[in-house]
Design a protein around this motif. Structure first.
Motif, PDB file in Angstrom:
ATOM      1  N   LEU A   1      -6.742  -1.391   3.291  1.00 14.87           N
ATOM      2  CA  LEU A   1      -6.205  -0.164   2.692  1.00 14.87           C
ATOM      3  C   LEU A   1      -5.482  -0.464   1.381  1.00 14.87           C
ATOM      4  O   LEU A   1      -5.656   0.246   0.386  1.00 14.87           O
ATOM      5  CB  LEU A   1      -5.253   0.529   3.673  1.00 14.87           C
ATOM      6  N   TYR A   2      -4.694  -1.516   1.387  1.00 15.20           N
ATOM      7  CA  TYR A   2      -3.961  -1.908   0.173  1.00 15.20           C
ATOM      8  C   TYR A   2      -4.923  -2.240  -0.966  1.00 15.20           C
ATOM      9  O   TYR A   2      -4.786  -1.741  -2.083  1.00 15.20           O
ATOM     10  CB  TYR A   2      -3.055  -3.098   0.495  1.00 15.20           C
ATOM     11  N   LEU A   3      -5.902  -3.077  -0.665  1.00 18.70           N
ATOM     12  CA  LEU A   3      -6.849  -3.488  -1.704  1.00 18.70           C
ATOM     13  C   LEU A   3      -7.729  -2.332  -2.174  1.00 18.70           C
ATOM     14  O   LEU A   3      -8.026  -2.220  -3.363  1.00 18.70           O
ATOM     15  CB  LEU A   3      -7.711  -4.646  -1.200  1.00 18.70           C
ATOM     16  N   SER A   4      -8.148  -1.472  -1.250  1.00 12.01           N
ATOM     17  CA  SER A   4      -9.009  -0.349  -1.658  1.00 12.01           C
ATOM     18  C   SER A   4      -8.237   0.629  -2.538  1.00 12.01           C
ATOM     19  O   SER A   4      -8.786   1.148  -3.515  1.00 12.01           O
ATOM     20  CB  SER A   4      -9.624   0.349  -0.453  1.00 12.01           C
TER      21      SER A   4
ATOM     22  N   TRP B   1       0.829  -1.210   0.000  1.00 17.19           N
ATOM     23  CA  TRP B   1       0.000   0.000   0.000  1.00 17.19           C
ATOM     24  C   TRP B   1       0.865   1.262   0.000  1.00 17.19           C
ATOM     25  O   TRP B   1       0.678   2.159  -0.827  1.00 17.19           O
ATOM     26  CB  TRP B   1      -0.932  -0.018   1.209  1.00 17.19           C
ATOM     27  N   ILE B   2       1.831   1.333   0.909  1.00 13.00           N
ATOM     28  CA  ILE B   2       2.648   2.550   1.029  1.00 13.00           C
ATOM     29  C   ILE B   2       3.527   2.735  -0.211  1.00 13.00           C
ATOM     30  O   ILE B   2       3.748   3.855  -0.661  1.00 13.00           O
ATOM     31  CB  ILE B   2       3.471   2.527   2.336  1.00 13.00           C
ATOM     32  N   ARG B   3       4.006   1.640  -0.797  1.00 15.12           N
ATOM     33  CA  ARG B   3       4.809   1.737  -2.017  1.00 15.12           C
ATOM     34  C   ARG B   3       3.969   2.323  -3.160  1.00 15.12           C
ATOM     35  O   ARG B   3       4.445   3.143  -3.940  1.00 15.12           O
ATOM     36  CB  ARG B   3       5.353   0.369  -2.418  1.00 15.12           C
ATOM     37  N   ARG B   4       2.710   1.918  -3.255  1.00 16.19           N
ATOM     38  CA  ARG B   4       1.859   2.445  -4.325  1.00 16.19           C
ATOM     39  C   ARG B   4       1.502   3.909  -4.103  1.00 16.19           C
ATOM     40  O   ARG B   4       1.376   4.670  -5.052  1.00 16.19           O
ATOM     41  CB  ARG B   4       0.585   1.614  -4.444  1.00 16.19           C
ATOM     42  N   VAL B   5       1.306   4.292  -2.844  1.00 16.72           N
ATOM     43  CA  VAL B   5       0.935   5.681  -2.554  1.00 16.72           C
ATOM     44  C   VAL B   5       2.151   6.608  -2.658  1.00 16.72           C
ATOM     45  O   VAL B   5       2.050   7.710  -3.204  1.00 16.72           O
ATOM     46  CB  VAL B   5       0.288   5.797  -1.152  1.00 16.72           C
ATOM     47  N   PHE B   6       3.291   6.177  -2.140  1.00 19.05           N
ATOM     48  CA  PHE B   6       4.492   7.016  -2.122  1.00 19.05           C
ATOM     49  C   PHE B   6       5.576   6.406  -3.011  1.00 19.05           C
ATOM     50  O   PHE B   6       5.568   6.602  -4.199  1.00 19.05           O
ATOM     51  CB  PHE B   6       4.986   7.214  -0.690  1.00 19.05           C
ATOM     52  N   ASP B   7       6.517   5.705  -2.406  1.00 20.40           N
ATOM     53  CA  ASP B   7       7.552   5.017  -3.173  1.00 20.40           C
ATOM     54  C   ASP B   7       8.162   3.903  -2.320  1.00 20.40           C
ATOM     55  O   ASP B   7       7.798   3.709  -1.167  1.00 20.40           O
ATOM     56  CB  ASP B   7       8.626   5.989  -3.687  1.00 20.40           C
TER      57      ASP B   7
ATOM     58  N   LEU C   1       9.643   0.935   2.685  1.00 22.62           N
ATOM     59  CA  LEU C   1      10.624   0.177   3.481  1.00 22.62           C
ATOM     60  C   LEU C   1      10.822   0.806   4.857  1.00 22.62           C
ATOM     61  O   LEU C   1      10.901   0.102   5.866  1.00 22.62           O
ATOM     62  CB  LEU C   1      11.958   0.086   2.739  1.00 22.62           C
ATOM     63  N   THR C   2      10.872   2.131   4.894  1.00 21.78           N
ATOM     64  CA  THR C   2      11.043   2.834   6.169  1.00 21.78           C
ATOM     65  C   THR C   2       9.845   2.597   7.084  1.00 21.78           C
ATOM     66  O   THR C   2      10.002   2.307   8.268  1.00 21.78           O
ATOM     67  CB  THR C   2      11.238   4.347   5.926  1.00 21.78           C
ATOM     68  N   ALA C   3       8.650   2.709   6.533  1.00 22.54           N
ATOM     69  CA  ALA C   3       7.436   2.490   7.334  1.00 22.54           C
ATOM     70  C   ALA C   3       7.393   1.059   7.867  1.00 22.54           C
ATOM     71  O   ALA C   3       7.073   0.842   9.043  1.00 22.54           O
ATOM     72  CB  ALA C   3       6.196   2.785   6.507  1.00 22.54           C
TER      73      ALA C   3
END
Length: 189
Positions: free
Chosen positions: A113-116, A69-75, A80-82
């Motif tokens: 969240l990832y799927l949505s 999810w975070i990779r798709r929203v940001f990078d 990785l940090t999160a």
């Protein structure tokens, strides 16, 4: 030792296994966590060990949808940090081995969240259905799961305003996602 809540969930799973559904659902209503405990216990593990094993497993698996999810929203770097912060957080590590429903909810919440996010960006029917199922399971783990409807609705509205040609697909996909909770409830009942 385990916390008081853990003893309660283990008790509910035990009476659920004995077939006393009225007692099992009297306080928590329909909650999937005691069912999960019952299934893991069925593999031959003692109740507390079953709960702890499940907590460690599902807490570890939470990293996967969180990263996606975070990779798709940001990078990739922020994802990785999160995930690293999640993995080393002392309170989360401590709670992950308790036989409580928190770790299961974390997984279902991040999966929702990832799927949505994928559903509204890729606009695929199976992703809306999967989002609805993940959200329904999160709701039936903790009541905070109802909040997962907020991102799917807001992200869909945002995408509809940006891409008018996708309005029909996004609105029908979101409606299908939102309908999964009552549909699954009817199927279970």
């Amino acid at each position: 030792t385990v916390c008081d809540d853990a003893h309660y969930y283990l008790y509910i799973a035990d009476i659920l296994g004995k077939g006393d559904y009225a007692q099992a659902f009297s306080y928590l209503n329909l909650n999937i966590y005691p069912v999960i405990l019952l299934i893991v216990h069925g593999f031959g593990f003692e109740w507390i060990i079953a709960g702890k094993l499940w907590g460690v497993l599902i807490s570890s698996l939470t990293v996967l949808p969180m990263y996606g999810w975070i990779r798709r929203v940001f990078d990739k770097r922020i994802a990785l940090t999160a995930c690293l912060l999640y993995v080393v957080h002392p309170e989360l590590i401590e709670v992950s081995i308790e036989p409580i429903r928190g770790p299961t909810f974390w997984f279902l919440m991040t999966m929702g969240l990832y799927l949505s996010y994928r559903a509204v960006t890729e606009v695929r029917l199976w992703l809306f259905i999967a989002t609805g199922i993940a959200t329904a399971l999160a709701i039936h783990t903790r009541s905070e799961g109802w909040l997962l409807f907020t991102p799917i609705v807001l992200w869909s509205c945002y995408r509809m305003s940006r891409f008018p040609n996708l309005r029909w697909k996004l609105s029908s996909g979101t409606a299908i996602c939102l309908s999964m909770t009552p549909v699954l409830l009817v199927l279970v009942n």
